[in-house]
Design a protein around this motif. Structure first.
Motif, PDB file in Angstrom:
ATOM      1  N   THR A 134      47.227 -60.021 -50.637  1.00 14.44           N
ATOM      2  CA  THR A 134      47.971 -61.100 -49.983  1.00 14.44           C
ATOM      3  C   THR A 134      47.280 -61.524 -48.698  1.00 14.44           C
ATOM      4  N   LEU A 135      46.887 -60.559 -47.876  1.00 20.05           N
ATOM      5  CA  LEU A 135      46.176 -60.881 -46.634  1.00 20.05           C
ATOM      6  C   LEU A 135      44.857 -61.591 -46.921  1.00 20.05           C
TER       7      LEU A 135
ATOM      8  N   ARG B 263      55.203 -59.163 -49.857  1.00 19.04           N
ATOM      9  CA  ARG B 263      55.912 -58.711 -48.654  1.00 19.04           C
ATOM     10  C   ARG B 263      55.580 -59.701 -47.544  1.00 19.04           C
TER      11      ARG B 263
ATOM     12  N   ILE C 265      54.250 -59.885 -44.678  1.00 18.93           N
ATOM     13  CA  ILE C 265      53.407 -59.186 -43.710  1.00 18.93           C
ATOM     14  C   ILE C 265      52.729 -60.145 -42.744  1.00 18.93           C
ATOM     15  N   LYS C 266      52.923 -61.426 -42.958  1.00 14.63           N
ATOM     16  CA  LYS C 266      52.357 -62.450 -42.078  1.00 14.63           C
ATOM     17  C   LYS C 266      53.379 -63.572 -41.991  1.00 14.63           C
TER      18      LYS C 266
ATOM     19  N   ASP D 269      49.439 -55.808 -50.646  1.00 18.12           N
ATOM     20  CA  ASP D 269      49.422 -56.362 -49.286  1.00 18.12           C
ATOM     21  C   ASP D 269      48.013 -56.806 -48.893  1.00 18.12           C
ATOM     22  N   TYR D 270      47.012 -55.986 -49.240  1.00 18.91           N
ATOM     23  CA  TYR D 270      45.628 -56.359 -48.923  1.00 18.91           C
ATOM     24  C   TYR D 270      45.231 -57.645 -49.648  1.00 18.91           C
TER      25      TYR D 270
ATOM     26  N   HIS E 154      48.605 -55.918 -39.312  1.00 18.18           N
ATOM     27  CA  HIS E 154      49.432 -56.507 -40.372  1.00 18.18           C
ATOM     28  C   HIS E 154      50.162 -55.427 -41.169  1.00 18.18           C
ATOM     29  N   GLN E 155      49.793 -54.184 -40.950  1.00 14.94           N
ATOM     30  CA  GLN E 155      50.401 -53.009 -41.564  1.00 14.94           C
ATOM     31  C   GLN E 155      50.477 -53.084 -43.100  1.00 14.94           C
ATOM     32  N   PRO E 156      49.333 -53.314 -43.746  1.00 11.36           N
ATOM     33  CA  PRO E 156      49.359 -53.322 -45.219  1.00 11.36           C
ATOM     34  C   PRO E 156      49.689 -51.935 -45.754  1.00 11.36           C
TER      35      PRO E 156
END
Length: 196
Positions: free
Chosen positions: A45-46, A114, A116-117, A42-43, A35-37
């Motif tokens: 969000t994931l 972002r 990212i998914k 980003d983490y 997922h390239q955090p």
């Protein structure tokens, strides 16, 4: 309220939140790497999208997507479902690039994650990130002194839900468009071919 506030932590909430978040990042990097955090935003969000209890509250910029979430899997415990609409200004948004940490905002804000998914993009996802103070006090967003006058509560009677879901599907809003993965496809096919 965000998920982490609706659960009972085994200890002090902010301490448990940090341990939970650190363990999420540490436990199995191979599950997260693709997922390239880039940062903790980003983490977070994931984690939110995969069910980690966080201080984030999901919203959508797409009214039809919001309606789908409000009407999916509804129970008959109440006679209606609720869709919240918020009129947020640019100043209501935090810029992750300007914030040192996801845990230090002095006020509850919104942020655009972002993409990212794919799911974030499909759902037109945006989040509220609760301040530590609002989180600890258990202040729901609709009772927040700053946001409560910016929110509109829409009640939808249960008797309209099936028709709304059918109309949403006609407009291309269904489990598969919201969750463009096998899980979403299977959920959509079950909705399409079986009685609810």
């Amino acid at each position: 309220m965000p998920t982490i506030r609706r659960l009972q932590p085994k200890g002090e909430m902010l301490e448990i939140e940090r341990k939970l978040f650190d363990e999420f990042k540490r436990a199995n990097p191979l599950l997260i790497e693709h997922h390239q955090p880039l940062d903790d935003w980003d983490y977070l969000t994931l984690g939110q999208h995969f069910g980690l209890p966080t201080r984030l509250l999901d919203w959508s910029n797409n009214a039809l997507t919001a309606m789908w979430f409000a009407t999916k899997g509804t129970s008959l415990e109440s006679d209606h479902v609720i869709v919240w609409i918020i009129i947020a200004d640019e100043k209501d948004f935090v810029s992750p690039a300007d914030e040192d940490s996801v845990f230090t905002s002095s006020s509850t804000k919104f942020f655009n994650p972002r993409l990212i998914k794919q799911r974030i993009n499909s759902q037109s996802g945006v989040f509220t990130i609760f301040s530590s103070d609002d989180l600890l006090k258990g202040n729901p967003l609709n009772e927040n002194l700053y946001y409560k006058d910016k929110m509109i509560k829409v009640k939808i009677p249960h008797r309209h839900i099936r028709n709304i879901q059918t109309e949403l599907n006609t407009l291309g809003i269904n489990a598969f468009s919201i969750f463009p993965e096998l899980e979403g496809l299977c959920s959509h096919l079950q909705w399409r071919y079986f009685e609810r």
